[in-house]
Enzyme design. Structure first.
Site, PDB file in Angstrom:
ATOM      1  N   GLY A 503      99.757  37.798   0.326  1.00 47.52           N
ATOM      2  CA  GLY A 503      99.655  37.828  -1.121  1.00 47.52           C
ATOM      3  C   GLY A 503      98.488  38.670  -1.607  1.00 47.52           C
ATOM      4  N   PHE A 504      97.410  38.758  -0.826  1.00 47.59           N
ATOM      5  CA  PHE A 504      96.260  39.560  -1.222  1.00 47.59           C
ATOM      6  C   PHE A 504      96.556  41.044  -1.071  1.00 47.59           C
ATOM      7  CE2 PHE A 504      92.220  41.701  -0.454  1.00 47.59           C
ATOM      8  CZ  PHE A 504      91.420  41.177  -1.457  1.00 47.59           C
ATOM      9  N   ASP A 617      92.737  25.959   2.462  1.00 47.27           N
ATOM     10  CA  ASP A 617      93.993  26.632   2.819  1.00 47.27           C
ATOM     11  C   ASP A 617      94.174  26.651   4.329  1.00 47.27           C
ATOM     12  OD1 ASP A 617      96.379  27.798   2.165  1.00 47.27           O
ATOM     13  OD2 ASP A 617      95.593  29.835   2.041  1.00 47.27           O
TER      14      ASP A 617
END
Length: 836
Positions: A503-504, A617
């Site tokens: 996602g980054f 996370d």
């Protein structure tokens, strides 16, 4: 017996008295009004703004710069006099106000840039902070404006700080308000839009009023609002004006006991509305839509104001309400809510999810289930921006810290000077030593600047001495790489060098000029994981050095890039060795050693500093393996510093990865180290069973790995679901101890979960049980072993996502686990496709 006429008379008297009661308004415990730069007091309505001279006891500033204008360009309103003078700040300055009653307070800042001698206020660029919140960052006022914020003040003082962006800039202020807000105005809870559920935690949020709109009516000035608010007409926000019409019946408005009051919104708002312009067509089927420009990357509190002033009889108006594409209030029936009484004020609060869209749309339309004439109404609307996880209401990174009111004295000044001198000498010596060592070991370019963790609003933190590096606050420090060096290391970001996508952004394999192999994570500008996580990752990894935590080598923030450079881990992620790739299967011993390494890394995070660091996370994709399969915990973008010593938890928005998320944290937004323990328990079952933690392609009872594995663990048949590659290769005692450890980690309540130190001890013991037969081991039932508990895994209702609630649920991924899979209703609502 009382006659009918007398009875009606008493009703009217009661009604009039109730109106009088509500019209008295709210009396603030704290009221501070300042006309900045003015030599005299200024009266605005019933408020008296004291002169700048009278307010000097509130202000701490190194300079005394007052300016004024005779400009005729100021709109002639009752408060126009406030904009004719201003106070200018060329250096950081602060107002400190005594607070007699804690709670939410308005902060209203008045701005009008004008030119006075050598001061051109239109060139101002500055930030404003209050408490621990950044209210404005890189702010450049244009025209006459009022910025309104509300902050929950919990201390005896409120400090508002004005800081110019740099030495060549300035800050200014025309007028200032600090006023108590009624406790009932903003409650702690609302309805979460995506995912649907209950939102709690508004008390801790700083809010900025972005829009306050009177639907179907004219502007409402502060003189006609008990809390001195201003409401603007809605015509400018309507997407299609011909589909809407206005209606007004202000005298009809009633305020219910225990519900909305004039402090929520005045009758001039509830007494007007915008409704569907159905043109007497009983088959009309369209929505009335308003569009608002908002800052992306933030959540918003959206407050709807309703009052059925259009119906002639109860239970004849049913309609739907939307925020963007989300149906937030289906088949809304105001009569049922208000017990059949028409024209009764009512409001609803919703919290949006954070997204990258700069437009927020509000729509109303006819209900599909109603047999009544199609219509829909909206009387008023408020949109308030909520601070992000960094405590900022601006796109700028918040580095605000609480200020204390201290008195300067000669002794302190001398101490600071002497201390600073000693620090400079020591830093110079350490600078020379570390410079040589670093260059010898890493061969870095002389143009690389140091990374500092001491604060600031910019991520570009290089030293002004471009030919060297300096030591930061701790002995561990990363380096700022020039963009050209990163290009060289990655062969200009060669796509064939990509080793991962999340996602980054993409992760590239790279090689530094001294031959060191690195992993280069390049941020995607369109990613939902941006500046905040970039900064958190740098700050966290700059503090740590541990053999089971991935090391940060450097970063790059040139050309608006967000690039992180790590040590290269040859064997990739733990997840890739369990499923979804062609990697050879791991033995049970290898899996145990990997789990032990990861547990050591997490144990260090939780206990290695004065305050715990919570990863937030933990998952198999964030456990990396080096050439020897040694595990290292990675990806600290969501990490959070743990609670103070006198606190039990940190109240924060929910972030993490679905499937690994602690259900207690999910429900209560209260984060502790035990949230990491829960996630690690899921990883343990993932290691044992070698399957995704969420797999919608499986039968319903097998979709969620944690729930499915716990059922088998509690029946003592865990061996039935282990990875087939491990069948017959695990000693029963080792499997039993491993299963018990995972079960304890997954206890429903954090207080019942073991600390990571105990988890580590039990995993090491499971490895011993696997490598040797231990007969009559006295430690088997000792107090060092996790005690027998009876946790119950939280059962999410996978058939109905409305039972799940969160303050801000950001799914940071399941990488490609869910790619192309048709998902059930709950997962379509709660899972985003992109990974970290």
């Amino acid at each position: 017996m009382m006659g009918c006429g007398n009875f009606e008379f008493l009703i009217w008297v009661s009604f009039i008295l109730s109106l009088f009661w509500f019209s008295t308004g709210f009396t603030p415990a704290d009221q501070h009004f300042i006309d900045c730069g003015s030599p005299t007091n200024t009266t605005v309505g019933v408020r008296v703004f004291i002169s700048d001279t009278s307010a000097s006891n509130f202000l701490s500033t190194p300079q005394n710069i007052l300016v004024n204008t005779s400009s005729n360009s100021i709109t002639l309103t009752d408060d126009s006099q406030l904009y004719k003078t201003a106070r200018v700040f060329t250096k950081s300055s602060k107002y400190t106000f005594p607070i007699s009653q804690s709670g939410r307070h308005w902060i209203r800042l008045y701005f009008f840039p004008f030119v006075y001698k050598n001061y051109n206020l239109s060139t101002a660029n500055f930030s404003v902070s209050a408490q621990n919140y950044l209210l404005l960052g890189n702010f450049n006022p244009e025209g006459v404006s009022v910025k309104e914020f509300s902050v929950n003040v919990t201390s005896s003082t409120l400090v508002i700080t004005f800081t110019p962006a740099n030495n060549n800039s300035l800050a200014f202020l025309n007028a200032l308000e600090v006023v108590s807000v009624p406790d009932s105005l903003i409650t702690d809870d609302a309805t979460s839009v995506n995912p649907t559920g209950k939102f709690q935690g508004l008390f801790t949020q700083a809010l900025e009023t972005v829009f306050r709109v009177n639907m179907g009516g004219p502007s409402v000035s502060f003189e006609n609002d008990t809390l001195w608010r201003t409401w603007v007409p809605d015509q400018g926000f309507l997407v299609l004006q011909n589909v809407a019409r206005n209606y007004s019946a202000i005298p009809a408005v009633k305020y219910p006991a225990g519900g909305a009051t004039p402090d929520i919104a005045p009758a001039t708002v509830y007494g007007t509305c915008t409704e569907m312009n159905s043109l007497s067509d009983p088959n009309s089927n369209f929505n009335v839509t308003w569009e608002f420009t908002v800052d992306p990357g933030f959540q918003y509190l959206v407050r709807f104001h309703f009052c059925d002033i259009v119906s002639t009889s109860p239970y004849s108006l049913y309609f739907d309400v939307y925020i963007d594409s989300w149906l937030v209030a289906p088949d809304l029936d105001l009569s049922t809510i208000n017990l059949g009484i028409l024209a009764t004020a009512y409001y609803m609060d919703f919290v949006t999810s954070s997204n990258d869209n700069s437009k927020l749309r509000i729509s109303i339309g006819p209900s599909s289930v109603s047999k009544t004439y199609p219509n829909a109404i909206l009387n008023g609307l408020e949109i308030m921006k909520m601070n992000n996880s960094l405590g900022s209401l601006s796109g700028v990174v918040s580095m605000v810290s609480s200020s204390t009111n201290t008195k300067n004295n000669v002794g302190m000044l001398v101490g600071l000077i002497v201390g600073a001198f000693v620090a400079v000498v020591l830093a110079a010596v350490l600078f020379l030593i570390c410079r040589r060592r670093k260059r010898a070991s890493l061969g870095h370019s002389k143009t690389w600047g140091p990374f500092s963790i001491n604060g600031g609003t910019s991520l570009t933190m290089g030293s002004k001495y471009s030919n060297g590096t300096t030591l930061s606050a701790g002995s561990n420090f990363g380096y700022r790489f020039p963009f050209v060096a990163v290009q060289e290391a990655t062969n200009n970001f060669d796509e064939s060098w990509v080793i991962g996508i999340g996602g980054f952004g993409k992760v590239y394999k790279g090689t530094l000029n001294d031959g060191t192999q690195v992993a280069v994570k390049r941020g995607n500008p369109r990613s939902q994981q941006g500046l905040a996580e970039f900064r958190t990752e740098i700050e966290m990894l700059s503090q740590f050095r541990h053999r089971h935590l991935v090391s940060l080598i450097g970063y790059c923030d040139e050309k608006n890039e967000m690039i992180l450079i790590y040590e290269y881990m040859e064997n990739g992620t733990l997840k890739s060795h369990l499923y979804g790739s062609n990697q050879p299967s791991l033995s049970w011993k290898e899996r145990l050693e990997i789990c032990i390494g990861a547990a050591r890394g997490l144990h260090y995070l939780h206990t290695g500093y004065s305050k715990a660091v919570i990863h937030r996370d933990v998952k198999s994709a964030n456990i990396l393996l080096d050439e020897n399969l040694m595990a290292k915990v990675a990806d600290f973008g969501l990490s959070k510093t743990g609670p103070e010593i006198d606190q039990t938890h940190v109240s924060t928005a929910v972030k993490g990865s679905f499937g690994y998320l602690d259900p207690e944290y999910f429900r209560r937004q209260q984060l502790t180290e035990k949230s990491d323990v829960y996630s690690f328990g899921v990883v343990l079952f993932e290691v044992l069973c070698a399957r995704p933690v969420i797999d919608p392609s499986r039968p319903r009872e097998m979709v969620n790995l944690a729930e499915w594995a716990m059922k088998w663990q509690k029946t003592g048949q865990l061996e039935q679901i282990i990875d087939p590659n491990l069948a017959g290769k695990i000693k029963p005692d080792s499997l039993r101890k491993f299963g018990e450890t995972a079960e304890k980690c997954l206890a429903e309540f954090g207080v019942d979960r073991p600390p990571m130190g105990d988890v580590l001890w039990n995993l090491e013991y499971a490895l011993q049980l696997h490598e040797a037969v231990l007969q009559n081991d006295p430690e088997e039932n000792s107090t060092n072993v996790i005690g027998e508990l009876s946790p119950q895994i939280n059962n999410f209702d996978h058939a109905d996502s409305s039972t799940v609630s969160a303050a801000q649920f950001e799914v940071s991924s399941m990488d490609d686990d869910l790619s192309g899979i048709s998902m059930s209703r709950v997962f379509s609502q709660l899972v985003k496709s992109e990974g970290r």
